[in-house]
Design a protein around this motif. Structure first.
Motif, PDB file in Angstrom:
ATOM      1  N   ILE A  60      -3.538  17.280   6.795  1.00  0.00           N
ATOM      2  CA  ILE A  60      -4.075  18.108   5.707  1.00  0.00           C
ATOM      3  C   ILE A  60      -5.312  18.400   6.012  1.00  0.00           C
ATOM      4  CG2 ILE A  60      -4.106  18.683   3.270  1.00  0.00           C
ATOM      5  CD1 ILE A  60      -2.386  15.977   2.897  1.00  0.00           C
ATOM      6  N   LEU A  61      -5.418  19.566   6.922  1.00  0.00           N
ATOM      7  CA  LEU A  61      -6.820  19.814   7.401  1.00  0.00           C
ATOM      8  C   LEU A  61      -6.793  21.526   7.683  1.00  0.00           C
ATOM      9  CD1 LEU A  61      -7.062  17.474  10.538  1.00  0.00           C
ATOM     10  CD2 LEU A  61      -8.407  17.337   8.277  1.00  0.00           C
TER      11      LEU A  61
ATOM     12  N   TYR B  41      -7.889  19.033  13.789  1.00  0.00           N
ATOM     13  CA  TYR B  41      -6.895  19.366  13.661  1.00  0.00           C
ATOM     14  C   TYR B  41      -6.037  19.110  15.125  1.00  0.00           C
ATOM     15  CZ  TYR B  41      -2.545  21.818  12.818  1.00  0.00           C
ATOM     16  OH  TYR B  41      -1.076  22.197  12.834  1.00  0.00           O
TER      17      TYR B  41
ATOM     18  N   PRO C 204      -4.088  22.486   2.822  1.00  0.00           N
ATOM     19  CA  PRO C 204      -5.169  21.561   1.993  1.00  0.00           C
ATOM     20  C   PRO C 204      -5.551  22.208   0.715  1.00  0.00           C
ATOM     21  CG  PRO C 204      -6.120  22.816   4.066  1.00  0.00           C
ATOM     22  CD  PRO C 204      -4.867  22.920   4.069  1.00  0.00           C
TER      23      PRO C 204
ATOM     24  N   ILE D  97       1.344  18.419  -2.881  1.00  0.00           N
ATOM     25  CA  ILE D  97       1.119  17.664  -1.800  1.00  0.00           C
ATOM     26  C   ILE D  97       2.046  16.444  -2.045  1.00  0.00           C
ATOM     27  CG2 ILE D  97      -0.521  15.827  -0.745  1.00  0.00           C
ATOM     28  CD1 ILE D  97      -2.732  17.743  -1.256  1.00  0.00           C
TER      29      ILE D  97
ATOM     30  N   VAL E  84      -1.450   9.794   6.715  1.00  0.00           N
ATOM     31  CA  VAL E  84      -1.986  11.009   6.287  1.00  0.00           C
ATOM     32  C   VAL E  84      -3.340  11.174   7.226  1.00  0.00           C
ATOM     33  CG1 VAL E  84      -3.011  10.329   4.131  1.00  0.00           C
ATOM     34  CG2 VAL E  84      -2.398  12.868   4.687  1.00  0.00           C
TER      35      VAL E  84
ATOM     36  N   CYS F  84      -6.630  13.742   6.520  1.00  0.00           N
ATOM     37  CA  CYS F  84      -7.129  14.711   5.712  1.00  0.00           C
ATOM     38  C   CYS F  84      -8.702  14.559   5.810  1.00  0.00           C
ATOM     39  CB  CYS F  84      -6.540  14.390   4.372  1.00  0.00           C
ATOM     40  SG  CYS F  84      -7.023  12.955   3.540  1.00  0.00           S
TER      41      CYS F  84
ATOM     42  N   ILE G 252     -10.301  15.754  -0.022  1.00  0.00           N
ATOM     43  CA  ILE G 252      -8.670  15.318  -0.642  1.00  0.00           C
ATOM     44  C   ILE G 252      -8.567  13.878  -0.910  1.00  0.00           C
ATOM     45  CG2 ILE G 252      -6.551  15.781  -0.031  1.00  0.00           C
ATOM     46  CD1 ILE G 252      -7.261  18.111   1.728  1.00  0.00           C
ATOM     47  N   ASN G 253      -9.558  13.178  -0.520  1.00  0.00           N
ATOM     48  CA  ASN G 253      -9.165  11.644  -0.484  1.00  0.00           C
ATOM     49  C   ASN G 253      -8.925  11.292  -1.839  1.00  0.00           C
ATOM     50  OD1 ASN G 253      -9.325  11.074   2.156  1.00  0.00           O
ATOM     51  ND2 ASN G 253     -11.501  10.428   2.028  1.00  0.00           N
TER      52      ASN G 253
ATOM     53  N   ILE H  71      -5.604  12.114  -2.848  1.00  0.00           N
ATOM     54  CA  ILE H  71      -4.503  11.286  -2.280  1.00  0.00           C
ATOM     55  C   ILE H  71      -4.378   9.889  -2.851  1.00  0.00           C
ATOM     56  CG2 ILE H  71      -4.062  10.263  -0.065  1.00  0.00           C
ATOM     57  CD1 ILE H  71      -3.331  13.278   0.142  1.00  0.00           C
TER      58      ILE H  71
ATOM     59  N   SER I  69      -9.552   9.508   7.164  1.00  0.00           N
ATOM     60  CA  SER I  69     -10.183  10.402   6.422  1.00  0.00           C
ATOM     61  C   SER I  69     -11.293  11.086   7.431  1.00  0.00           C
ATOM     62  CB  SER I  69     -11.000   9.887   5.086  1.00  0.00           C
ATOM     63  OG  SER I  69     -12.146  10.727   4.841  1.00  0.00           O
TER      64      SER I  69
ATOM     65  N   TYR J  88      -2.333  25.223  10.246  1.00  0.00           N
ATOM     66  CA  TYR J  88      -1.119  24.465   9.729  1.00  0.00           C
ATOM     67  C   TYR J  88      -0.004  25.576   9.211  1.00  0.00           C
ATOM     68  CZ  TYR J  88      -3.530  26.149   5.070  1.00  0.00           C
ATOM     69  OH  TYR J  88      -3.959  26.898   4.251  1.00  0.00           O
TER      70      TYR J  88
END
Length: 563
Positions: free
Chosen positions: A83-84, A90, A109, A116, A128, A130, A134-135, A138, A152, A263
């Motif tokens: 998720i980048l 990436y 993202p 998600i 994952v 990311c 986004i942590n 998640i 992360s 992505y």
């Protein structure tokens, strides 16, 4: 079995083969290793004005792969969600996973937690990777997933120390972009790479037909569908792209602008995989919505020779006078994809760029994605998606009878066969059976044959507007309106009508505020027959778009009303 029709061969340039060697690599890890060896000293990626070489990308990728393999215990077939945005992390994450034999699950993202979660659950992702922003999200859904580890990273992690530290500090403490999260429950991306130097990556036997990506085609409504794309599918598509574009480029000497998110399947195959294959330097744009920043990046890196994009990007190039602000003297290949390039935009781009045409391509997630491209010899817009790629077969069938259409100008559903076509949808036999017709992949697009085996897309089957029994295609109207000098952007949908079943509604972003509805209607009357004329016109400040800039008609349709 009847011989396949191939009328497009007559339109191939003489130096473009009819077929390709799809098996030029056994897997994508081999493609990556080969590129990093050939172009070791060359810059692979540029992000925030800092470059990283092919040699260093190779080193960091192998370290992350070794860490995941030896410390986290990943094995062939495990799923790695990524998720980048467009950052150097990436490609490192993707190729580290592929070299471990993992299947990559790309996730936007910008998705909500709910979206998600839908992809993570359906794919059964184990790890994952990311951004730290986004942590928190998640962690809220973690217990509802199959995740075992969250890795992360921060935006500046792979940049030079001082620059990366400044960018990360600004994101955390000045811009306040990082919601609070439990740091004890995540692994640090840079730490994983650092620790990976203590391990030796064990070679994994990854075969041509093994799944490389579960590329999800949706998820905002209903059950998301993960297209199973093999290493062979992607390698074949890279070989096909090279067959069509190789005469126009010089391997090891190109620089590509990556404004589209990696992505997304189009950018992932063309801007990442094909770019690596030809040894290009990749200018990564993390947020294409900030167009002023993109211009500044181009001013600092004007040697760009390849641009891929969607209609929105090319329109922005013209309306922001990019070619007056930046001398792109090396530019020689411009490829349009993701959504149809409008005629008006193509014409203005051709003029502004000094004669460089947008070579439109066509594809879909299920085809890795390229199926058709306009040959490199084409000098200007012709309203088609070009011709099928080498080793690709196309047919058009009547949507009512299923009988193959061979005449020009007769519409039907476009279908494909080829080495780039997916195996099916992950854990979704019903949808897999529904999308294939005797081995042919159904695109859901209405198309027609043109002279020389060129194909013209009319519209999506689901977007056809039926006015008093007549089929009206939104794209036709949009192409007409886009040629108006006072129009910046436009989109067309059908709305319910008591009189005609459906009527046409036109949304317009004005370039010139003096444009009135009556003036626009008068303009349309010169080019469109009566039943195709917009009955409703609404001037708006923006249009809803996907992450790659595709206008999302379904969002416009949510405001449907009776008239």
């Amino acid at each position: 079995m009847a011989e396949m029709r191939t009328p497009w061969y007559e339109s191939y340039p003489k130096d473009v083969p009819h077929t390709i060697n799809a098996h030029m690599y056994e897997n994508l890890g081999q493609l990556f290793d080969d590129a990093c060896t050939k172009y070791a000293k060359k810059d692979a990626f540029i992000s925030f004005n800092s470059a990283i070489s092919y040699k260093d990308i190779y080193k960091y990728t192998n370290r992350l792969a070794a860490y995941m393999q030896k410390w986290l215990g990943v094995k062939k077939g495990d799923k790695l969600a990524v998720i980048l945005p467009n950052v150097i992390q990436y490609p490192i994450a993707v190729f580290a996973g592929l070299k471990c034999g993992m299947q990559i699950v790309n996730i936007n993202p910008l998705y909500t937690n709910h979206e998600i979660l839908g992809v993570l659950r359906d794919s059964k992702a184990k790890i994952v990777i990311c951004l730290e922003s986004i942590n928190q999200g998640i962690q809220k859904i973690y217990e509802q997933t199959y995740l075992e580890y969250v890795i992360s990273c921060s935006v500046g992690d792979m940049l030079p120390f001082v620059k990366g530290s400044v960018i990360n500090f600004a994101a955390r403490h000045i811009l306040k972009q990082i919601p609070k999260f439990d740091k004890k429950k995540v692994l640090n991306f840079k730490h994983c790479i650092y620790q990976g130097r203590h391990f030796e990556l064990e070679k994994v036997d990854v075969e041509f037909d093994d799944i490389a990506f579960l590329q999800y085609t949706g998820g905002t409504t209903g059950k998301p569908k993960g297209a199973m794309l093999s290493h062979g599918n992607i390698i074949s598509n890279v070989a096909q792209a090279d067959a069509m574009y190789a005469p126009r480029i010089a391997k090891g000497s190109e620089s590509i602008l990556t404004d589209l998110p990696l992505y997304h399947i189009f950018a992932m195959t063309v801007n990442l995989m094909y770019s690596l294959y030809i040894g290009a330097t990749n200018l990564l744009i993390i947020d294409p919505r900030k167009f002023d920043n993109l211009i500044k990046q181009l001013q600092k890196f004007p040697q760009i020779s390849i641009i891929t994009g969607v209609n929105t990007l090319f329109n922005a190039f013209v309306n922001n006078n990019v070619f007056d602000k930046v001398k792109l003297e090396n530019l020689r290949l411009v490829v349009g994809g993701g959504t149809a390039v409008q005629e008006g935009v193509a014409a203005r781009f051709l003029e502004a760029s000094g004669g460089i045409p947008i070579l439109e391509g066509y594809g879909l997630t299920e085809c890795s994605p390229l199926c058709c491209v306009v040959p490199y010899t084409q000098k200007k817009y012709n309203g088609t998606i070009g011709v099928p790629l080498p080793s690709t077969y196309a047919r058009i069938v009547n949507i009512d009878t299923g009988v193959e259409v061979v005449n020009t100008d007769e519409p039907g559903e476009l279908q494909f066969k080829g080495p780039q076509v997916m195996k099916g949808y992950f854990s979704n036999e019903f949808e897999t059976n529904n999308v294939f017709d005797d081995g042919w992949l159904k695109t859901g697009d209405i198309a027609q044959w043109c002279e020389g085996g060129y194909i013209k897309i009319i519209d999506r089957i689901k977007d056809i507007i039926i006015v008093s029994g007549f089929n009206v295609f939104p794209t036709e109207i949009e192409n007409v309106v886009s040629r108006n000098a006072k129009v910046l952007e436009c989109a067309v949908i059908g709305v319910p009508s008591n009189c005609t079943g459906e009527s046409i509604k036109l949304f317009v972003i004005r370039k010139d505020k003096s444009l009135s509805k009556e003036e626009l209607k008068d303009y349309c009357r010169h080019y469109l027959t009566a039943y195709k004329l917009p009955k409703h016109i609404e001037f708006v400040e923006e249009l809803p778009k996907s992450a790659v800039g595709k206008v999302m008609r379904r969002y416009l349709k949510q405001n449907r009303f009776k008239v």
